[in-house]
Design an enzyme around this catalytic site. Structure first.
Site, short mmCIF file in Angstrom:
data_model
loop_
_atom_site.label_atom_id
_atom_site.label_comp_id
_atom_site.label_asym_id
_atom_site.label_seq_id
_atom_site.Cartn_x
_atom_site.Cartn_y
_atom_site.Cartn_z
N GLY A 114 0.84 -1.20 0.00
CA GLY A 114 0.00 0.00 0.00
C GLY A 114 0.87 1.25 0.00
N ILE A 115 0.24 2.32 0.36
CA ILE A 115 0.87 3.62 0.25
C ILE A 115 1.40 4.05 1.62
CG2 ILE A 115 -1.39 4.67 0.61
CD1 ILE A 115 -0.70 6.89 -1.15
N GLY A 116 2.52 4.79 1.65
CA GLY A 116 2.93 5.46 2.89
C GLY A 116 4.17 4.91 3.55
N ALA A 117 4.38 5.39 4.79
CA ALA A 117 5.62 5.11 5.50
C ALA A 117 5.76 3.64 5.88
CB ALA A 117 5.69 5.98 6.76
N ILE A 118 4.63 2.97 6.14
CA ILE A 118 4.74 1.58 6.62
C ILE A 118 5.28 0.65 5.51
CG2 ILE A 118 3.40 -0.42 7.45
CD1 ILE A 118 1.92 1.64 9.25
N GLU A 174 -1.18 -2.95 -6.85
CA GLU A 174 -1.89 -1.88 -7.56
C GLU A 174 -0.96 -0.69 -7.79
OE1 GLU A 174 -4.83 -1.41 -4.47
OE2 GLU A 174 -4.44 0.72 -4.46
N GLY A 228 -7.48 -0.61 -3.06
CA GLY A 228 -7.33 -2.02 -3.41
C GLY A 228 -7.21 -2.92 -2.20
#
Ligand code: COA
Length: 431
Positions: free
Chosen positions: A214-218, A237, A335
């Site tokens: 997914g998106i971001g820092a993690i 995705e 997603g």
């Protein structure tokens, strides 16, 4: 007419191009960093010519000026994912939100949501008159197919992203040339909490796994802990700059993928110029529409698919709220569920929802009950692993009582006593 003549006869200015948009039209805008900001600016400058133009967009990474209160009569934003530029407009009732799994968005364009105009950005044509949709193939390719009118910005800075990312010059009705840098997304800040979460997630990733991030820092933090793995693959995705580093280090080879071996399969990209340069004319990058990439049946064909996403809140049954804070819509399903379900059906597949245990140390994200009005994004039947900086909770196939125990064990220590008290009340037994 050959494509070169077609191109020249359809070329115009942005100012003239946007006059083809009519009041009441539904305009689908290319997604995320594929947004044709130059055309949107021209459209907003022409606002007084329109009433009730509906702008359908998913992750809006640009300025989102059409959401401003002064344009409320001219434009109405219909968000399939709410972001920074649209949160307030949706909360104030000046914009709408349409829930939809990402893989189903293209189908909406030929069913519930017919498209009048597609506003897109593409590469200059190749020798065969084909242009690449670059960093946004996802729903944008279907929008081009379905739209009565396609207005395209030709941008030489858009990367060329493979044979499944193409549209023909003859699909473009109105053509505007404009050379400009793409919108960039800088990598998120990775602190100690993100690193601990990253390390726990990485412990669930075997050599040869295929990743959805997914998106971001993690996700970026997870990638930091994958440097010693071998032959990882990407079917996602989206991906960002972190993947480039692991690809260049030889960790991501895509060699062991059971579907599309050797290829990075992806629907859209968000990152910096480094990412855009990496994918440009890279024969290993295969950008495809989201109704392929995210379709759970397609995801499920990737053995050892590890899906990593994030959320807002998890209750003690394992219901995951990822898109609302209470009743306030702050994002969308994207997603998440496409991959949670695909991973669940994949041989060796695992889905992980990873989050910090608290909001800035003050509010626990593991809660007895979801906040009033919250939407459940990943249901308790779909959820698999939850990860915080305190560890890993496995939920799939566990009883409600065991789920609650596993979740409380990874909650922030400051909140464990009140969660245990709730546990004892609910299950009539000692923790
Ligand atoms: N209670 C109150 N507020 C909360 C909260 C909670 N339990 N959890 C988060 N928030 C607030 C944050 O404080 C932040 O507010 P701010 O913007 O005013 O600072 C806001 O909600 C966003 O949270 P944050 O943790 O900063 O978001 P993020 O960038 O890490 O993204 C999600 C987290 C869940 C929003 C994001 O992962 C998402 O949209 N997921 C669903 C879609 C998805 O998974 N798609 C697949 C991959 S693209």
């Amino acid at each position: 007419m050959n494509w070169k003549t077609y191109y020249e006869t359809h070329l115009t200015t942005a100012e003239e191009a946007v006059t083809h948009i009519k009041s009441g039209d539904r305009v689908v805008v290319a997604h995320a960093c594929g947004e044709p900001s130059y055309l949107l600016d021209a459209m907003v400058a022409n606002a007084s010519a329109y009433r009730d133009v509906e702008l359908v967009h998913m992750v809006a990474m640009g300025k989102g000026d059409y959401c401003k209160p002064e344009y409320a009569e001219n434009f109405r934003h219909n968000a399939i994912f709410v972001g920074g530029s649209s949160r307030e407009a949706v909360a104030d009732g000046r914009a709408d939100f349409t829930p939809s799994f990402f893989f189903e968005v293209p189908r909406l364009f030929s069913t519930t949501m017919p498209v009048d105009v597609a506003l897109v950005m593409v590469t200059p044509p190749d020798e065969n008159g084909m242009c690449s949709l670059g960093v946004s193939v996802d729903y944008t390719q279907e929008a081009v197919k379905q739209a009565k009118l396609v207005i395209a910005q030709i941008n030489p800075q858009m990367p060329w992203t493979g044979p499944n990312s193409l549209v023909s010059v003859k699909d473009l009705d109105v053509i505007v040339e404009h050379d400009a840098p793409l919108i960039e997304l800088k990598p998120g800040k990775i602190g100690e909490i993100e690193k601990a979460i990253g390390e726990h997630c990485a412990s669930l990733v075997p050599d040869g796994a295929t990743l959805q991030l997914g998106i971001g820092a993690i996700p970026d933090a997870v990638l930091l802990f994958l440097k010693d793995k071998k032959d990882l693959g990407i079917h996602s995705e989206m991906f960002s700059d972190g993947v480039v580093e692991l690809a260049e280090a030889g960790v991501i080879t895509n060699a062991k993928k059971s579907l599309n071996p050797g290829k990075f399969v992806v629907a859209f990209l968000m990152g910096t110029k480094r990412l855009y340069d990496f994918v440009n004319h890279n024969p290993d990058v295969d950008m495809r529409p989201v109704d392929y990439v995210n379709h759970p049946f397609v995801v499920a064909q990737n053995d050892n698919l590890i899906s990593i996403n994030s959320c807002v809140q998890v209750d003690l049954m394992g219901q995951v709220a990822s898109e609302t804070v209470g009743s306030k819509q702050i994002s969308g399903v994207g997603g998440q569920v496409d991959f949670v379900r695909g991973a669940s059906a994949a041989k060796g597949g695992v889905s992980i929802i990873a989050m910090p245990s608290t909001v800035k140390g003050k509010i626990s994200k593991i809660v007895p009950l979801l906040d009033e009005g919250a939407a459940v994004t990943t249901s308790r039947n779909d959820v698999d692993y939850i990860v915080t900086e305190y560890g890993v909770a496995h939920l799939k196939g566990e009883t409600l009582r065991q789920r609650a125990r596993n979740l409380i064990a990874i909650a922030h220590p400051d909140f464990r006593d009140e969660l245990k008290a709730e546990f004892e009340k609910r299950f009539h037994c000692a923790f």
